[in-house]
Design a protein around this motif. Sequence first.
Motif, PDB file in Angstrom:
ATOM      1  N   PRO A  50       1.017  -1.010   0.096  1.00 13.19           N
ATOM      2  CA  PRO A  50      -0.226   0.250   0.109  1.00 13.19           C
ATOM      3  C   PRO A  50       0.869   0.928   0.007  1.00 13.19           C
ATOM      4  O   PRO A  50      -0.112   1.964  -0.577  1.00 13.19           O
ATOM      5  N   VAL A  51       2.561   1.373   0.156  1.00 15.23           N
ATOM      6  CA  VAL A  51       3.089   2.452  -0.019  1.00 15.23           C
ATOM      7  C   VAL A  51       3.197   3.239  -1.400  1.00 15.23           C
ATOM      8  O   VAL A  51       3.701   4.256  -1.151  1.00 15.23           O
ATOM      9  N   PHE A  52       2.805   2.503  -1.998  1.00 13.71           N
ATOM     10  CA  PHE A  52       3.119   3.112  -3.201  1.00 13.71           C
ATOM     11  C   PHE A  52       1.123   3.656  -4.065  1.00 13.71           C
ATOM     12  O   PHE A  52       0.708   2.595  -4.222  1.00 13.71           O
ATOM     13  N   THR A  53       1.336   5.097  -3.339  1.00 10.78           N
ATOM     14  CA  THR A  53       0.112   5.998  -3.606  1.00 10.78           C
ATOM     15  C   THR A  53       1.174   7.348  -2.964  1.00 10.78           C
ATOM     16  O   THR A  53       1.674   7.376  -3.219  1.00 10.78           O
ATOM     17  N   GLU A  65      13.080   9.635   1.800  1.00  8.15           N
ATOM     18  CA  GLU A  65      13.286   9.879   0.628  1.00  8.15           C
ATOM     19  C   GLU A  65      12.388   9.367  -0.547  1.00  8.15           C
ATOM     20  O   GLU A  65      12.556   9.340  -1.200  1.00  8.15           O
ATOM     21  N   GLY A  66      11.581   8.887  -0.184  1.00  9.82           N
ATOM     22  CA  GLY A  66      10.145   8.667  -1.420  1.00  9.82           C
ATOM     23  C   GLY A  66      11.328   7.909  -1.764  1.00  9.82           C
ATOM     24  O   GLY A  66      10.308   7.663  -3.322  1.00  9.82           O
ATOM     25  N   GLN A  67      11.459   6.549  -1.247  1.00 10.37           N
ATOM     26  CA  GLN A  67      11.361   5.073  -2.176  1.00 10.37           C
ATOM     27  C   GLN A  67      11.523   4.397  -1.268  1.00 10.37           C
ATOM     28  O   GLN A  67      11.449   4.988  -0.116  1.00 10.37           O
ATOM     29  N   VAL A  68      11.397   2.386  -1.747  1.00 13.74           N
ATOM     30  CA  VAL A  68      11.810   1.926  -0.762  1.00 13.74           C
ATOM     31  C   VAL A  68      12.533   1.092  -1.366  1.00 13.74           C
ATOM     32  O   VAL A  68      12.597   0.754  -3.011  1.00 13.74           O
ATOM     33  N   SER A  69      12.662  -0.181  -0.462  1.00 16.48           N
ATOM     34  CA  SER A  69      14.356  -1.635  -1.214  1.00 16.48           C
ATOM     35  C   SER A  69      12.831  -2.569  -0.364  1.00 16.48           C
ATOM     36  O   SER A  69      13.178  -2.931   0.171  1.00 16.48           O
ATOM     37  N   ASN A 120      11.417   4.471  -6.630  1.00 21.91           N
ATOM     38  CA  ASN A 120      10.774   5.442  -6.505  1.00 21.91           C
ATOM     39  C   ASN A 120       8.814   4.950  -5.918  1.00 21.91           C
ATOM     40  O   ASN A 120       8.310   4.131  -6.822  1.00 21.91           O
ATOM     41  N   LEU A 121       8.782   6.202  -4.826  1.00 20.41           N
ATOM     42  CA  LEU A 121       7.255   6.499  -4.460  1.00 20.41           C
ATOM     43  C   LEU A 121       6.590   7.232  -5.488  1.00 20.41           C
ATOM     44  O   LEU A 121       7.496   8.290  -6.650  1.00 20.41           O
ATOM     45  N   GLU A 122       5.610   7.807  -5.527  1.00 20.88           N
ATOM     46  CA  GLU A 122       5.235   9.425  -5.853  1.00 20.88           C
ATOM     47  C   GLU A 122       5.533  10.345  -6.434  1.00 20.88           C
ATOM     48  O   GLU A 122       6.307  10.103  -5.510  1.00 20.88           O
ATOM     49  N   ASP A 123       5.876  11.371  -6.961  1.00 20.84           N
ATOM     50  CA  ASP A 123       6.634  12.277  -6.831  1.00 20.84           C
ATOM     51  C   ASP A 123       5.515  12.951  -5.346  1.00 20.84           C
ATOM     52  O   ASP A 123       6.510  13.853  -4.482  1.00 20.84           O
TER      53      ASP A 123
END
Lengths: 655, 316
Positions: free
Chosen positions: B102-105, B130-134, B141-144
Amino acid sequence: MKTPRFFLGVILLFWGWQVGLLWLGLGLAVVLESARWAKTRFELQASDFNKFVDISTVLLAFTILAALTTDAKKANLILLRWLPLIFFPIIGVQEFSAKGRMDVKSFFFATRKKTEMRFYETKEIDVSYIYAFVCLMSSAYANAKGSFYYFCVVLFFVWGLWQFRSRRGPLAAWITCILIVALTGYHGQNLARQAGRTLSRWIMSHYAYTMDPFKTYTALGEIGDLKFSDRIVLRASFEDYAPGKTYLLHSATYNRFASSNWFAKYGFERVEGKKDGGFWQVNPPRENPLKMTQYFRLQKGRAVLSLPPGVIDISEMKAGDCEKNAVQVVRIEDGPSLIKAVVSYTGASTYDALPGTDDYSVPVKEKPVFEAAAKNLGLEDKSEEEILKTVHGFFLTQFAYSLELKGKGKAGTPLENFLFHTKAGHCEFFATATVLLLRQAGIPARYATGFIAHEYSRLEGGLIVRLRDAHAWAKVFVNGQWRNFDTTPPSFLNIDEEQIPTSFLEDLFSFFGFKLSRLRHETGAKLVETYGLWLMLPLGLMLLLRLRRSGQIKRIKDRDRPGRKKKGRARATGFYRIEEILSEKGGPRRPHETYASWLKRISRQWDNPALMEQLFQALDQHNQWRFGRPEQREDLKRKLEENLMALSEKLLARP
Amino acid sequence: MEKTDLLFAHELFMRLSANIETVIKGQKENIRYILAGFAGGGHILLEDNPGTGKTTLAKALAKSMDARFKRIQFTPDLLPSDILGVSIFDPAKKEFKLHKGPVFTHILLADEINRASPRTQSALLEAMAEGQVSIDGNLLNLEDLFFVIATQNPIESRGTYPLPEAQMDRFAMQLELGYVTRETEALILSEQSLAHPIHSVLPCVSLEEGLKLRRLVGEVFVSKELKEYIVALVTATREKPGVLLGASPRASIALMKTAQALALFDKTDFVGPDHIQEIAVRVMAHRLILDPRLKFSGVSARTLVEEILTSIPVPV
């Protein structure tokens, strides 16, 4: 942990009385004691305490500098004397602050900056007892002989400790304890002083450089390396100096040799002279004397002069007393720490006493060695001149110079070892061996010590003589005249220079120290004091800059003198003027309040929404001028000024 | 900055604010702060007692924006992979396929965030900072526009874990809603008699508009003196006796950005000292760790920051 009433005051008075600053002591005492009666206390932040500690630090630095420039020798004493005044800002701020205590953090720059200081780690202390102790210590400056001072100190301790005495035991026990401590302290310090004196004498006897005209210890037969320092002991300029020329400066002459050491038994007689003129007639005057000037320092108020051969008189030497002996050893006593001496001398003929039996004798222990040596060289049937030539050639060709001490070796005496085995040694070996060899050959000879002046310093524009230039040579009596006879290979100067490193920086410091002392002695102390003040200027500037950079000075301005700053700004724009007017009308702004929140607060009391709206509009403009983009500022400023002129007049008209 | 941009930002703020206010009554101030946090590019933590409208507020904000919205209900057995996503083996294609979490939103509502263990919460650290996940060693990268709004009950409540300091620091501000007035509460009752108004909230701001707002915030001017004032406030928390952990430089940045957003909402293109003072407690207080002894003596992080505010002279 407050001190008892009047405790600090009386101690300050005691200090003033002892060190001769009674009026100052009285003033300080009155100020401190008035804190008990005055109701005013100052609410001070940690940063304010820091400032006072800084003031004390600056005072301390200034005093150290001033003391060093006026009288470097007594610098510690001067400092000791002024300690209570130096630390007065600290005790003063503590006594007049609401807290009444000092945060330990204030005393250290490192802890002031520490960000993660836990709140329970703040340690506040009362510095009044510490200050009292400092005052007592400082009173010791008077150095009153006898036990009066100690008695007073004990009394003050009793007074100070009285309130902390244990109430459980009987009073007599407490008094006994104090007495025991006081007596042990008294005898303890006597013992400590004696021990210290013995220790320092012992150390000085090993390390200090002093010349004894009655005996000299040689390093013959010792093991290790000879170590001399490159400290400059003498500065000399010769009239007839030419590059490359070296001079033997004679300090002392000895004639008896026993167990590796040289002794002399000549009594001293006073040299006639005019004390105030600094002129000393050492020997009867002669025509066409040579001249040289030298500067050197007294060691513990006395010195044996290092002089060129055949001294006639010495002028411009401000010494208390001057003596000489039969072998032309001149020593002086009392005088300024730096001595100048202008010496006129013959350069060749000397005034040394005629040879006696001592000057022919070779010690029994060394006799076989020198008999053998003389035989080897075939000295017995040669003329005096030939003997000298042979001996000189013998040492020059067959021996090497070395600073290494090789001990006695397998042979009987160090000299035997030197002559037949190692064939290497330092000047003492060469000089001693030469003297004894010549005596064996029937020529009177003496052992002379002193310095060899050979190093020309471009920095100083003269010859400098270092401690390592100490030298020993032989004096021989030929043709009815004593003359110097140096058999040490001339290469020794180079070897010394290689093995004993010189430090340019040290030389430079020595040079400046010398110049400063010269200035002081030749022009009087006052000039140096003014120079000292000039020296202080850059230091003061540096401290000022440091304080300014850390924002401590600025903060004083901001917080304690807001009026001045506002006035300055009022001319720049107009809202600061409004603030001033409104403040006077009874609504001062607190330092943390923005104009908006301040206006909101005071507008509650006023019932004039129209005016308030105008004010807020002006504030918007002000904010835009103040915090907005810098490009638009000039434009805004003019607009704002116009608006605010009318507004401030309106405000002024209101009651 | 153009005048039109100022007007646009102000209008956008009014629009959003009005839209949320149809659902949440009597929280005008907090809505302003939430929007400031959003516009400043930070994440928001709402902390209050149960039933004060935290989730509703968060949902109202999410729904007001025409953006993807996901919600994670934090429970004690939640795992990091439940947030980030997990690679699952596909037997048909014989390869691992990443199922994004769900973090990709755009907007992520982390409800009751302190009911999951610190281990799970730490999954959010990288995403929020950082607006990214590993995942499985791959950087995604996550959304802007990535905005986390989290709610939690006070840590004294049962079944909660305290959030790690690192997590707390990643929230630009923490807001407390508090109870509304009696009249407002009565109004809420009458409005909810038929249906919950949250269901009737419609998006009023597009994703592009949201991004533009964030960009404009960065263009708001902050004078050197006010920057120094911000730093003075933040560093004062580090030097205050009794504070074990002061506010970070990230707090300085958050304080500046939210103040910039507030200035924009006020239709000015520069930050004033009032904007900073207005938001300071909400930006700094939740980051401080106080010595327990100080806490027992009745000092809270909020009062401590308020004290700092009154002790440092403000540039005027």
